[in-house]
Enzyme design. Structure first.
Site, short mmCIF file in Angstrom:
data_model
loop_
_atom_site.label_atom_id
_atom_site.label_comp_id
_atom_site.label_asym_id
_atom_site.label_seq_id
_atom_site.Cartn_x
_atom_site.Cartn_y
_atom_site.Cartn_z
N GLU A 41 -8.80 -14.02 -1.44
CA GLU A 41 -8.17 -14.27 -0.28
C GLU A 41 -8.71 -15.20 0.53
O GLU A 41 -10.12 -15.31 0.73
CB GLU A 41 -8.08 -12.96 0.67
CG GLU A 41 -7.37 -13.08 1.86
CD GLU A 41 -7.08 -12.04 2.63
OE1 GLU A 41 -6.60 -10.88 1.90
OE2 GLU A 41 -7.07 -11.96 3.74
N ASP A 99 -10.50 -12.02 10.59
CA ASP A 99 -9.51 -12.14 9.35
C ASP A 99 -8.14 -12.14 10.20
O ASP A 99 -7.45 -11.22 10.33
CB ASP A 99 -9.66 -10.72 8.87
CG ASP A 99 -8.92 -10.97 7.52
OD1 ASP A 99 -8.62 -12.08 6.87
OD2 ASP A 99 -8.74 -9.82 6.52
N GLU A 121 -10.62 -7.07 -4.45
CA GLU A 121 -10.45 -8.20 -3.55
C GLU A 121 -11.54 -8.19 -2.63
O GLU A 121 -12.08 -7.40 -1.79
CB GLU A 121 -9.38 -7.71 -2.67
CG GLU A 121 -8.85 -8.84 -1.54
CD GLU A 121 -7.64 -8.58 -0.83
OE1 GLU A 121 -6.48 -8.18 -1.31
OE2 GLU A 121 -7.59 -8.83 0.41
N ASP A 169 2.10 2.16 3.51
CA ASP A 169 3.10 0.91 4.20
C ASP A 169 4.43 1.35 3.83
O ASP A 169 5.28 1.33 4.60
CB ASP A 169 3.11 -0.40 3.41
CG ASP A 169 1.68 -0.93 3.49
OD1 ASP A 169 0.97 -0.61 4.06
OD2 ASP A 169 1.66 -1.75 2.41
N HIS A 209 -10.80 -14.29 3.62
CA HIS A 209 -12.02 -13.48 3.27
C HIS A 209 -13.21 -14.40 2.75
O HIS A 209 -14.40 -14.29 3.01
CB HIS A 209 -11.75 -12.64 2.36
CG HIS A 209 -10.95 -11.46 2.50
ND1 HIS A 209 -10.51 -10.55 1.84
CD2 HIS A 209 -10.20 -11.20 3.94
CE1 HIS A 209 -9.49 -9.76 2.51
NE2 HIS A 209 -9.44 -10.22 3.68
N ASP A 232 -5.41 -13.86 9.05
CA ASP A 232 -4.40 -13.77 8.20
C ASP A 232 -3.19 -14.46 8.49
O ASP A 232 -1.98 -13.97 8.57
CB ASP A 232 -3.80 -12.31 8.15
CG ASP A 232 -4.99 -11.26 7.17
OD1 ASP A 232 -5.62 -11.88 6.45
OD2 ASP A 232 -4.79 -10.08 7.54
N ASP A 275 -4.70 -13.83 -2.53
CA ASP A 275 -4.03 -13.48 -1.45
C ASP A 275 -4.02 -14.74 -0.63
O ASP A 275 -5.21 -15.27 0.00
CB ASP A 275 -4.69 -12.40 -0.56
CG ASP A 275 -4.24 -10.88 -0.97
OD1 ASP A 275 -3.52 -10.78 -2.12
OD2 ASP A 275 -4.45 -9.93 -0.45
N ASP A 282 -0.58 -12.64 1.88
CA ASP A 282 -1.29 -11.50 2.74
C ASP A 282 -1.54 -12.23 4.05
O ASP A 282 -2.47 -12.48 4.48
CB ASP A 282 -2.52 -11.02 2.20
CG ASP A 282 -2.99 -9.82 2.84
OD1 ASP A 282 -2.27 -9.50 3.81
OD2 ASP A 282 -4.39 -9.40 2.38
N HIS A 342 0.87 -1.20 -0.08
CA HIS A 342 -0.02 -0.04 0.06
C HIS A 342 0.95 1.27 -0.02
O HIS A 342 2.20 1.42 0.52
CB HIS A 342 -0.87 0.15 1.30
CG HIS A 342 -1.80 -1.04 1.62
ND1 HIS A 342 -1.47 -2.08 2.14
CD2 HIS A 342 -3.19 -1.21 1.23
CE1 HIS A 342 -2.30 -2.98 2.50
NE2 HIS A 342 -3.56 -2.47 1.77
C1 XLS Z 1 -7.51 -6.91 4.42
C2 XLS Z 1 -6.94 -7.20 2.93
C3 XLS Z 1 -5.81 -5.96 2.84
C4 XLS Z 1 -5.64 -5.95 1.17
C5 XLS Z 1 -5.04 -4.98 0.54
O1 XLS Z 1 -8.16 -7.38 4.93
O2 XLS Z 1 -6.86 -8.47 2.99
O3 XLS Z 1 -4.59 -6.60 3.26
O4 XLS Z 1 -5.34 -7.36 0.67
O5 XLS Z 1 -5.36 -3.83 1.08
NI NI Z 2 -5.71 -9.18 1.17
NI NI Z 3 -7.43 -10.01 4.65
#
Ligand code: XLS
Ligand code: NI
Ligand code: NI
Length: 435
Positions: free
Chosen positions: A267, A306, A231, A103, A270, A308, A295, A337, A100
């Site tokens: 993802e 989430d 996404e 970031d 998600h 991750d 992702d 991700d 991003h």
């Molecule tokens: C958040 C998303 C984010 C996207 C990028 O849940 O996964 O990390 O991948 O903005």
């Molecule tokens: Ni993501």
């Molecule tokens: Ni995410």
């Protein structure tokens, strides 16, 4: 000074190797279905979790030990961080990364100052990309962290927030183009609602459609021809995110005439939040020609948000790779991700996490290729739908059969041909054979 002095470049050592910092499955040059693993998997490291994740959570302070990072929001620190990041990319042997805007470079006191900060860090990213050959999978603008986006960005009730977001995307597109980014991602961030009785849904969605068209127009203007990716995510931070799942996103893209340049970045975590298997989301996007990138992560079904996490489940990764082999992934990638747990606070944990993720996907690729080579599932499916290959089924598929024709057919035949078993358990057992 190196950021990871005690870590050598990670090497492929084969399945019998016990070194936790070696690949047991990911041999980048190994050819599977006519292409190397590197070409199939197109691994990518994310900047936000891996280099900006602090380990803080709603109950506790940061935990991460990051010796190369002085914790300040200075441009100098951002540049040092960029060099540390490329050291990790190189040592892992990943071909891509993703970021991003906020970031990689600190937000300044004004939009102009933020743009200037970004330019300064992008110069380092450019240099490091040239030095290492690591490429940008995608760029994206962070349109959710700053309080100005509390009501959303493109779907905000505040037109100025929309304008600010547009300015940010303009700059991020320029930067993505400058760095040769192959895609550009929109994750909905705060594009959703908390209370429908205070929300004009139609107006918000119209604004979102207009926003994406502006991005397309500007991309054309500056000659950025990468793929745009949406996404999907159903909830968090808002209770309902407009891009809730693949089907909702595709419907939105069709309604606003955006399918030509847009695909989806799916993802895993998600998908599960949306109540779907990852394989479902990939298959849904894939058969509609809308699968762009993934992702790669996983959630914890007992936690339900989430989380991750890095995916180390061979079944999950095999199922993902099965769909990716079917529809193809390029110019997308397998983008991690994912973040190390708060308790895994040492720099070396970043390597354990990525090595495990890369190995599991490589193993999944081999399992998926074996399944495809064997063709048993294909055969099962072919046989399962064989009633559509001739007779009334073939006529329906060819078009031109109407309800009276179906009635005449059934009146004459009397009853349907007997159904056959779905063989659920046999199919599950069969999958296990390849693991
Ligand atoms: C958040 C998303 C984010 C996207 C990028 O849940 O996964 O990390 O991948 O903005
Ligand atoms: Ni993501
Ligand atoms: Ni995410």
């Amino acid at each position: 000074m190196p950021a990871f002095p005690e870590i050598e470049k990670i090497k492929y050592e084969g399945p019998d190797c016990t070194d936790p910092l070696a690949f047991r499955w990911y041999d980048e040059g190994e050819v599977v279905e006519g292409r190397t693993m590197k070409e199939h998997l197109r691994f990518s490291v994310v900047y936000w979790h891996t280099f900006r994740g602090t380990g803080s959570d709603p109950f506790g302070a940061p935990t991460m030990l990051r010796p190369w990072d002085d914790g300040s929001e200075s441009v100098e620190n951002a540049c040092n961080r960029a060099r540390a990041a490329f050291e990790l990319f190189e040592k892992l042997g990943v071909p891509f990364y993703a970021f991003h805007d906020r970031d990689v470079a600190p937000e300044g006191a004004s939009l102009a100052a933020s743009n200037k900060n970004l330019d300064a860090v992008v110069a380092v990213l450019e240099e490091e990309q040239q030095r290492t050959g690591v490429k940008l999978l995608w760029g994206t603008a962070n349109l959710f962290s700053n309080p100005r986006y509390m009501h959303g960005a493109a779907t905000s009730c505040n037109a100025d927030a929309f304008a600010y977001a547009g300015a940010q995307v303009k700059k991020c597109l320029e930067v993505t183009k400058r760095l040769g980014g192959e895609n550009y991602v929109f994750w909905g961030g705060r594009e959703g609602y908390q209370n429908l009785n205070g929300t004009d849904m139609k107006r918000e969605l119209d604004h979102l459609g207009a926003f994406f068209h502006m991005a397309l127009d500007y991309a054309k203007q500056i000659g950025f021809d990468g793929t745009f990716l949406i996404e999907p995510k159903p909830k968090e931070p808002t209770k309902h995110q407009y891009d809730s799942d693949a089907a909702a996103c595709i419907n939105f893209l069709r309604a606003y005439d955006l399918t030509e340049r847009f695909k989806l970045n799916i993802e895993t975590n998600h998908a599960t939040l949306a109540g779907h298997e990852m394989q479902h989301e990939l298959e849904y996007a894939g058969h509609q020609g809308m699968l762009g990138s993934i992702d790669a992560n996983t959630g914890d079904l007992l936690l339900g948000w989430d989380t991750d996490q890095f995916a180390t489940d061979i079944y999950l990764c095999s199922k993902i790779m099965l769909v990716l082999l079917k529809y193809g992934l390029s110019p997308g990638g397998v983008n991690f991700d994912a973040k190390v747990r708060r308790e895994s606070f040492e720099p070396v944990d970043l390597f354990h996490a990525h090595v495990g993720g890369m190995d599991t996907f490589a193993r999944g690729l081999k399992v998926a290729a074996a399944i495809r080579a064997d063709g048993q599932f294909d055969k099962f499916i072919q046989n399962r739908y064989s009633s559509w290959d001739s007779g009334i089924g073939a006529k329906v598929e060819a078009g031109g059969v109407d309800l009276p024709a179906l009635e005449a057919y059934m009146l004459e035949k009397g009853e349907i041909d007997p159904n056959q078993s779905g063989r659920q358990e046999m199919l599950e057992n069969l999958f296990n054979r390849y693991i």
